[in-house]
Scaffold this active site. Structure first.
Site, PDB file in Angstrom:
ATOM      1  N   GLU A 288       0.824  -1.215   0.000  1.00 47.10           N
ATOM      2  CA  GLU A 288       0.000   0.000   0.000  1.00 47.10           C
ATOM      3  C   GLU A 288       0.852   1.258   0.000  1.00 47.10           C
ATOM      4  O   GLU A 288       0.412   2.309  -0.450  1.00 47.10           O
ATOM      5  CB  GLU A 288      -0.920   0.025   1.231  1.00 47.10           C
ATOM      6  CG  GLU A 288      -2.273  -0.564   0.937  1.00 47.10           C
ATOM      7  CD  GLU A 288      -3.287  -0.379   2.066  1.00 47.10           C
ATOM      8  OE1 GLU A 288      -4.293  -1.078   2.015  1.00 47.10           O
ATOM      9  OE2 GLU A 288      -3.092   0.436   2.981  1.00 47.10           O
ATOM     10  N   HIS A 309       8.552 -26.569  -1.679  1.00 42.79           N
ATOM     11  CA  HIS A 309       7.891 -27.687  -2.350  1.00 42.79           C
ATOM     12  C   HIS A 309       6.672 -27.236  -3.144  1.00 42.79           C
ATOM     13  O   HIS A 309       5.881 -28.061  -3.587  1.00 42.79           O
ATOM     14  CB  HIS A 309       7.525 -28.759  -1.314  1.00 42.79           C
ATOM     15  CG  HIS A 309       8.751 -29.317  -0.648  1.00 42.79           C
ATOM     16  ND1 HIS A 309       9.331 -30.505  -1.039  1.00 42.79           N
ATOM     17  CD2 HIS A 309       9.545 -28.805   0.328  1.00 42.79           C
ATOM     18  CE1 HIS A 309      10.417 -30.713  -0.296  1.00 42.79           C
ATOM     19  NE2 HIS A 309      10.575 -29.696   0.535  1.00 42.79           N
ATOM     20  N   LYS A 423     -14.295   0.053  -3.595  1.00 46.92           N
ATOM     21  CA  LYS A 423     -15.349   0.432  -2.640  1.00 46.92           C
ATOM     22  C   LYS A 423     -16.460   1.195  -3.355  1.00 46.92           C
ATOM     23  O   LYS A 423     -17.633   0.923  -3.154  1.00 46.92           O
ATOM     24  CB  LYS A 423     -14.774   1.328  -1.534  1.00 46.92           C
ATOM     25  CG  LYS A 423     -13.829   0.634  -0.595  1.00 46.92           C
ATOM     26  CD  LYS A 423     -13.454   1.570   0.537  1.00 46.92           C
ATOM     27  CE  LYS A 423     -12.253   1.079   1.292  1.00 46.92           C
ATOM     28  NZ  LYS A 423     -11.689   2.066   2.194  1.00 46.92           N
TER      29      LYS A 423
END
Ligand code: PA5
Length: 447
Positions: A288, A309, A423
């Site tokens: 951010e 792995h 948003k």
């Protein structure tokens, strides 16, 4: 005295001194920008002095509140998202017993999380757990308006009030939010909840050393004085060492030099699974802070040897735009030796009697060398052990590293304008008042 060191030996074959100097030359000015508050986002530099400004009385208040909640709670729910929960979770998971929830020690309050997703199944299952447990919660939102924690809190508040009645429920809720703005502040005032303030000058992702992180961490039974002591050591060190030899500056310089050389993805690696959420917190902090204006290192994380792995092949052999930063822990706080087997059918007697940590450390050394050979530079951040004070140091280390790195990248490391896009679309599609035009345009696109 700080306990963290930075080792750049394993980036040397990739980056020459001139490339490093391009950024190390900027370090003194960049420290000035931070300490003189002359850069972009300078309203949000309160985190730089949180450790030194923390008073004994404040710590005592948090500890007493935490103890009162612990006494009546088998479970403590932290309701928050992003910077309002990741820091607490990072510290709690780093410093708690890794099977604490299953060991079920008497008096051990387990911290669980809500409001960091909007999954219906998650919420139903959380309430199934809470139906049969004594619990309390903190609702944490700096803005006091974030949808995810607000929705979760509405559901949990109903549940808590139905379970205990309104009066008792009130004593089981703590609100941590802005000093005057936001729906959560209004609600907390109206209901008379115990409230802690998130300082105006501390952004969400830099807020772990405020009540946002400290209250849940104390409820988990972790020594918050030691945590702050570690952070204070790093704060003092940074103030006294505003130069390119500073261990934090070395990290920030190395990142920028690598990024400008085409290594655009950083993987934060640890060989201790309890540090997984330190990496989640770090990803938010760096993602951010730096990911804007079309720039920024993409932060990723792995726990080794587990992810060797799964991701090992790519790291060894895939697209060469990666570098790794290893949080290397010198010694474990617990001891386990590999037993000798009479028949040696699994052919492990050659390491019998050795500490498991020795094998883990050897895997770390072997992997660093293999990845360097494969074209992946490695920065090593060394800590002596995982303790409240080293984690406190590490938090401040990464926060200062992020601010230095962000300013050298010429972005504002303290805003997050990009988070708003989803948003606005979500509000429009849910039919929130004021978003009608956007809703119409979006509906056209998803027809
Ligand atoms: O770093 C930030 O500011 C954000 O990630 C916030 O922490 C996150 O969006 C939650 O915001 P709030 O605490 O206002 O609910």
């Amino acid at each position: 005295m700080i306990q963290i060191s930075t080792n750049l030996k394993h980036i040397k074959g990739f980056i020459n001194d001139e490339q490093l100097h391009c950024f190390s030359n900027k370090i003194e000015n960049t420290f000035n920008t931070i300490y003189n508050k002359s850069g972009a986002g300078n309203d949000f530099l309160g985190w730089t002095t949180l450790p030194s400004e923390m008073t004994k009385e404040f710590i005592q208040d948090i500890k007493e509140q935490a103890e009162a909640l612990r006494k009546k709670s088998e479970i403590f729910v932290v309701v928050g998202i992003g910077g309002s929960y990741l820091g607490a979770r990072a510290v709690i998971e780093a410093l708690s017993h890794q099977f604490g929830a299953l060991i079920n020690k008497v008096g051990n309050t387990q911290v669980v999380y809500a409001g960091h997703n909007m999954s219906e199944e998650y919420m139903v299952e959380l309430l199934e757990l809470l139906d049969n447990k004594e619990y309390s919660m903190a609702v944490i939102s700096k803005s006091g308006t974030t949808t995810e924690p607000a929705v979760a809190f509405r559901i949990l508040k109903n549940h808590l009030e139905n379970k205990y009645g309104k009066e008792e429920a009130r004593t089981r809720i703590v609100a941590i939010t802005d000093k005057e703005r936001g729906a959560l502040k209004t609600l907390a005032n109206e209901e008379g909840y115990k409230t802690y303030i998130v300082p105006d000058n501390v952004g969400g992702r830099y807020s772990v050393l405020t009540p946002v992180g400290l209250l849940p961490i104390a409820v988990a039974g972790i020594n918050i004085e030691q945590l702050m002591k570690g952070a204070l050591a790093m704060e003092t060190y940074c103030k006294e060492n505003q130069n390119s030899n500073n261990v934090v500056a070395q990290y920030a310089v190395a990142r920028q030099a690598l990024y400008h050389d085409g290594k655009t993805n950083e993987i934060l690696v640890s060989y201790e699974p309890r540090l997984q959420y330190i990496a989640e917190w770090w990803k938010q902090l760096y993602g951010e802070s730096e990911g804007k204006d079309g720039k920024g290192i993409f932060p990723a994380s792995d726990i080794f040897t587990t992810d060797l792995h799964s991701m090992g092949q790519y790291i060894q052999d895939g697209l060469r735009n990666l570098f790794e930063t290893i949080i290397s822990v010198e010694r474990p706080t617990k001891e386990m030796r590999i037993p000798l087997a009479d028949n040696d059918l699994d052919q492990l007697n050659y390491i019998a009697g050795r500490r498991l940590s020795e094998v883990n450390r050897t895997a770390e050394t072997a992997t660093i060398l293999a990845h360097v050979d494969g074209g992946v530079p490695n920065i090593v951040i060394q800590i002596p052990e995982i303790s409240a004070s080293t984690i406190g140091e590490l938090i401040y280390f990464f926060e200062m590293g992020c601010a230095l790195s962000g300013y050298m990248l010429e972005v504002n490391p303290f805003d997050q304008p990009g988070v708003e896009a989803y948003k606005k679309n979500m509000f429009a599609l849910l039919g929130k008042q004021g978003f009608e035009d956007r809703a119409a345009a979006l509906k056209e696109r998803i027809k």
